[in-house]
Design a protein around this motif. Structure first.
Motif, PDB file in Angstrom:
ATOM      1  N   LEU A   1      55.225  27.677  41.542  1.00 20.89           N
ATOM      2  CA  LEU A   1      55.047  29.097  41.790  1.00 20.89           C
ATOM      3  C   LEU A   1      55.323  29.387  43.262  1.00 20.89           C
ATOM      4  O   LEU A   1      55.258  28.490  44.097  1.00 20.89           O
ATOM      5  N   ASN A   2      55.606  30.659  43.548  1.00 17.18           N
ATOM      6  CA  ASN A   2      56.088  31.013  44.888  1.00 17.18           C
ATOM      7  C   ASN A   2      55.205  32.080  45.536  1.00 17.18           C
ATOM      8  O   ASN A   2      55.690  33.087  46.042  1.00 17.18           O
ATOM      9  N   TRP A   3      53.915  31.836  45.535  1.00 15.86           N
ATOM     10  CA  TRP A   3      52.998  32.740  46.209  1.00 15.86           C
ATOM     11  C   TRP A   3      52.980  32.447  47.709  1.00 15.86           C
ATOM     12  O   TRP A   3      53.390  31.368  48.150  1.00 15.86           O
ATOM     13  N   ASP A   4      52.469  33.423  48.461  1.00 19.95           N
ATOM     14  CA  ASP A   4      52.177  33.184  49.871  1.00 19.95           C
ATOM     15  C   ASP A   4      50.779  33.710  50.174  1.00 19.95           C
ATOM     16  O   ASP A   4      50.050  34.133  49.272  1.00 19.95           O
ATOM     17  N   GLU A   5      50.386  33.671  51.425  1.00 17.27           N
ATOM     18  CA  GLU A   5      49.021  34.047  51.801  1.00 17.27           C
ATOM     19  C   GLU A   5      48.690  35.477  51.398  1.00 17.27           C
ATOM     20  O   GLU A   5      47.544  35.774  51.036  1.00 17.27           O
ATOM     21  N   ASP A   6      49.682  36.381  51.440  1.00 18.52           N
ATOM     22  CA  ASP A   6      49.413  37.775  51.063  1.00 18.52           C
ATOM     23  C   ASP A   6      48.971  37.894  49.605  1.00 18.52           C
ATOM     24  O   ASP A   6      48.202  38.799  49.265  1.00 18.52           O
ATOM     25  N   ASP A   7      49.457  37.003  48.751  1.00 15.90           N
ATOM     26  CA  ASP A   7      49.054  37.049  47.346  1.00 15.90           C
ATOM     27  C   ASP A   7      47.606  36.613  47.175  1.00 15.90           C
ATOM     28  O   ASP A   7      46.862  37.193  46.363  1.00 15.90           O
ATOM     29  N   PHE A   8      47.175  35.613  47.933  1.00 12.95           N
ATOM     30  CA  PHE A   8      45.767  35.219  47.873  1.00 12.95           C
ATOM     31  C   PHE A   8      44.869  36.308  48.455  1.00 12.95           C
ATOM     32  O   PHE A   8      43.761  36.550  47.961  1.00 12.95           O
ATOM     33  N   ILE A   9      45.336  36.981  49.497  1.00  9.12           N
ATOM     34  CA  ILE A   9      44.588  38.120  50.037  1.00  9.12           C
ATOM     35  C   ILE A   9      44.477  39.210  48.980  1.00  9.12           C
ATOM     36  O   ILE A   9      43.389  39.766  48.759  1.00  9.12           O
ATOM     37  N   TRP A  10      45.574  39.516  48.302  1.00  8.36           N
ATOM     38  CA  TRP A  10      45.579  40.596  47.303  1.00  8.36           C
ATOM     39  C   TRP A  10      44.571  40.329  46.188  1.00  8.36           C
ATOM     40  O   TRP A  10      43.761  41.199  45.857  1.00  8.36           O
ATOM     41  N   ILE A  11      44.596  39.134  45.603  1.00  5.26           N
ATOM     42  CA  ILE A  11      43.693  38.869  44.479  1.00  5.26           C
ATOM     43  C   ILE A  11      42.247  38.809  44.966  1.00  5.26           C
ATOM     44  O   ILE A  11      41.327  39.269  44.274  1.00  5.26           O
ATOM     45  N   THR A  12      42.009  38.294  46.157  1.00  9.65           N
ATOM     46  CA  THR A  12      40.645  38.269  46.684  1.00  9.65           C
ATOM     47  C   THR A  12      40.127  39.691  46.884  1.00  9.65           C
ATOM     48  O   THR A  12      38.968  39.998  46.547  1.00  9.65           O
ATOM     49  N   GLU A  13      40.963  40.563  47.396  1.00  9.94           N
ATOM     50  CA  GLU A  13      40.549  41.955  47.565  1.00  9.94           C
ATOM     51  C   GLU A  13      40.257  42.626  46.229  1.00  9.94           C
ATOM     52  O   GLU A  13      39.278  43.371  46.090  1.00  9.94           O
ATOM     53  N   ARG A  14      41.110  42.368  45.218  1.00  9.01           N
ATOM     54  CA  ARG A  14      40.873  42.983  43.900  1.00  9.01           C
ATOM     55  C   ARG A  14      39.555  42.487  43.294  1.00  9.01           C
ATOM     56  O   ARG A  14      38.808  43.259  42.688  1.00  9.01           O
ATOM     57  N   LEU A  15      39.279  41.201  43.451  1.00  7.47           N
ATOM     58  CA  LEU A  15      38.044  40.656  42.887  1.00  7.47           C
ATOM     59  C   LEU A  15      36.830  41.163  43.651  1.00  7.47           C
ATOM     60  O   LEU A  15      35.786  41.435  43.052  1.00  7.47           O
ATOM     61  N   TYR A  16      36.960  41.308  44.959  1.00  4.84           N
ATOM     62  CA  TYR A  16      35.850  41.890  45.703  1.00  4.84           C
ATOM     63  C   TYR A  16      35.634  43.338  45.283  1.00  4.84           C
ATOM     64  O   TYR A  16      34.483  43.788  45.164  1.00  4.84           O
ATOM     65  N   ASP A  17      36.718  44.082  45.049  1.00  8.12           N
ATOM     66  CA  ASP A  17      36.577  45.461  44.586  1.00  8.12           C
ATOM     67  C   ASP A  17      35.760  45.519  43.296  1.00  8.12           C
ATOM     68  O   ASP A  17      34.897  46.396  43.127  1.00  8.12           O
ATOM     69  N   LEU A  18      36.042  44.604  42.369  1.00  8.47           N
ATOM     70  CA  LEU A  18      35.287  44.558  41.112  1.00  8.47           C
ATOM     71  C   LEU A  18      33.821  44.252  41.378  1.00  8.47           C
ATOM     72  O   LEU A  18      32.921  44.877  40.802  1.00  8.47           O
ATOM     73  N   ALA A  19      33.578  43.273  42.242  1.00  3.65           N
ATOM     74  CA  ALA A  19      32.196  42.937  42.573  1.00  3.65           C
ATOM     75  C   ALA A  19      31.503  44.095  43.272  1.00  3.65           C
ATOM     76  O   ALA A  19      30.322  44.366  43.029  1.00  3.65           O
ATOM     77  N   ASP A  20      32.211  44.797  44.121  1.00  2.29           N
ATOM     78  CA  ASP A  20      31.630  45.919  44.839  1.00  2.29           C
ATOM     79  C   ASP A  20      31.272  47.047  43.877  1.00  2.29           C
ATOM     80  O   ASP A  20      30.239  47.708  44.028  1.00  2.29           O
ATOM     81  N   ALA A  21      32.116  47.236  42.863  1.00  2.00           N
ATOM     82  CA  ALA A  21      31.884  48.317  41.906  1.00  2.00           C
ATOM     83  C   ALA A  21      30.734  48.032  40.962  1.00  2.00           C
ATOM     84  O   ALA A  21      30.012  48.953  40.548  1.00  2.00           O
ATOM     85  N   HIS A  22      30.551  46.757  40.597  1.00  2.00           N
ATOM     86  CA  HIS A  22      29.618  46.440  39.516  1.00  2.00           C
ATOM     87  C   HIS A  22      28.500  45.473  39.898  1.00  2.00           C
ATOM     88  O   HIS A  22      27.501  45.389  39.181  1.00  2.00           O
ATOM     89  N   ALA A  23      28.676  44.715  40.968  1.00  5.71           N
ATOM     90  CA  ALA A  23      27.776  43.586  41.234  1.00  5.71           C
ATOM     91  C   ALA A  23      27.208  43.599  42.643  1.00  5.71           C
ATOM     92  O   ALA A  23      26.778  42.547  43.148  1.00  5.71           O
TER      93      ALA A  23
END
Length: 308
Positions: free
Chosen positions: A251-273
């Motif tokens: 796969l051809n991810w870079d650091e920005d992709d790990f930042i993106w998914i971490t932000e999305r998961l934090y958004d979910l946690a912020d909304a519900h948890a």
């Protein structure tokens, strides 16, 4: 403040020379996080009571009995025991549990465990893929059984399918497990049609050679499901071997992709948890890419917890 849980005895787990899962992985991570403003603690070993939430006692006993007094005991083509492995593995599971306790106890909102060996390939009674104990599944069960939660999300973005976590949570209706992974690739599991006993597993296979844009598009329906699930807690299996520099996959991810998914998961946690997130290290075998990707991931947790 984000909590970092790590322990020098994780280095007691040594694989044979040339093995990808090497002691230097944690050294590179420690250097990358050395100057980051984090709370830092050492975990304690998981007890048998902790481990038996996911693994039978005879499996734990079998691993302990197989531990060599010197050299290596080979469990499968990729997985080895050395004299310090079982302690390191118990500390890894203990770190995940300790992170859950710290976050759900209110001491911290986010935590990252930098431990090895990894855990997400360990099935109920089968070590494999460098892994002995299912750290994130054990942590999820601990959050449910000890802290009394009703809904826990577990998200795995390692390049290899989290077959162990899937096995351990397959019949757990209080969890929703989402796993993205390259397919085809070892261990050859993780089909879209594998949805768990309670429609509680979502597999997101990604084609070899694809980049972060493909991942972002294909993971979005799973993120929508997670939003509807409204988790009270989010646990991450953070593998960094989807990076384009990693030697074990394509796969051809870079650091920005790990930042993106971490932000999305934090958004979910912020909304519900209440913003409560625990992340546990899994794969990542190019030392430079691993260090920079972990630093990017943890910095998102740190900044978001601080309201930045």
């Amino acid at each position: 403040m984000t909590l970092l849980l790590t322990h020098p005895d994780a280095d007691l787990h040594e694989n044979p020379p040339g093995h990808a899962e090497q002691v230097a992985r944690l050294a590179s991570i420690r250097r990358a996080l050395a100057d980051m403003d984090l709370a830092r603690e050492e975990p304690v070993e998981a007890t048998d009571v902790d481990l038996t939430r996911c693994h039978p006692q005879d499996y734990i006993d079998r691993l302990t009995a197989a531990s060599p007094s010197d050299g290596w005991a080979q469990l499968d083509p990729d997985t080895y025991l050395c004299p310090g492995t079982v302690r390191a593995a118990r500390l890894g599971a203990g770190a995940a549990i300790g992170a859950v306790d710290s976050v759900l106890g209110g001491a911290h909102k986010t935590a990252f465990t930098a431990m090895r060996p990894p855990g997400h390939h360990a099935e109920t009674a089968k070590p494999m893929g460098f892994c002995l104990f299912g750290n994130v599944a054990i942590a999820a069960k601990h959050a449910l059984d000890v802290h009394g939660l009703d809904r826990v999300a577990v998200v795995d973005f390692d390049v290899h399918h989290g077959n162990g976590t899937q096995d351990l949570l397959w019949d757990e209706p209080r969890t929703l497990f989402v796993t993205s992974h390259q397919s085809p690739l070892w261990p050859g599991t993780g089909e879209v049609g594998d949805t768990g006993a309670h429609d509680n597993v979502i597999n997101v296979p990604l084609p070899p050679g694809s980049d972060g844009s493909v991942f972002r598009a294909r993971i979005q329906p799973a993120l929508d499901r997670l939003d509807a699930f409204a988790p009270q807690f989010v646990i991450i299996s953070a593998g960094f071997d989807a990076h384009r520099e990693d030697p074990l996959a394509q796969l051809n991810w870079d650091e920005d992709d790990f930042i993106w998914i971490t932000e999305r998961l934090y958004d979910l946690a912020d909304a519900h948890a209440g913003g409560r997130v625990v992340s546990c290290l899994e794969g990542g075998y190019d030392l430079t890419a691993l260090a920079s990707s972990v630093a990017a991931h943890v910095d998102v947790l740190r900044r978001r917890e601080n309201g930045e």
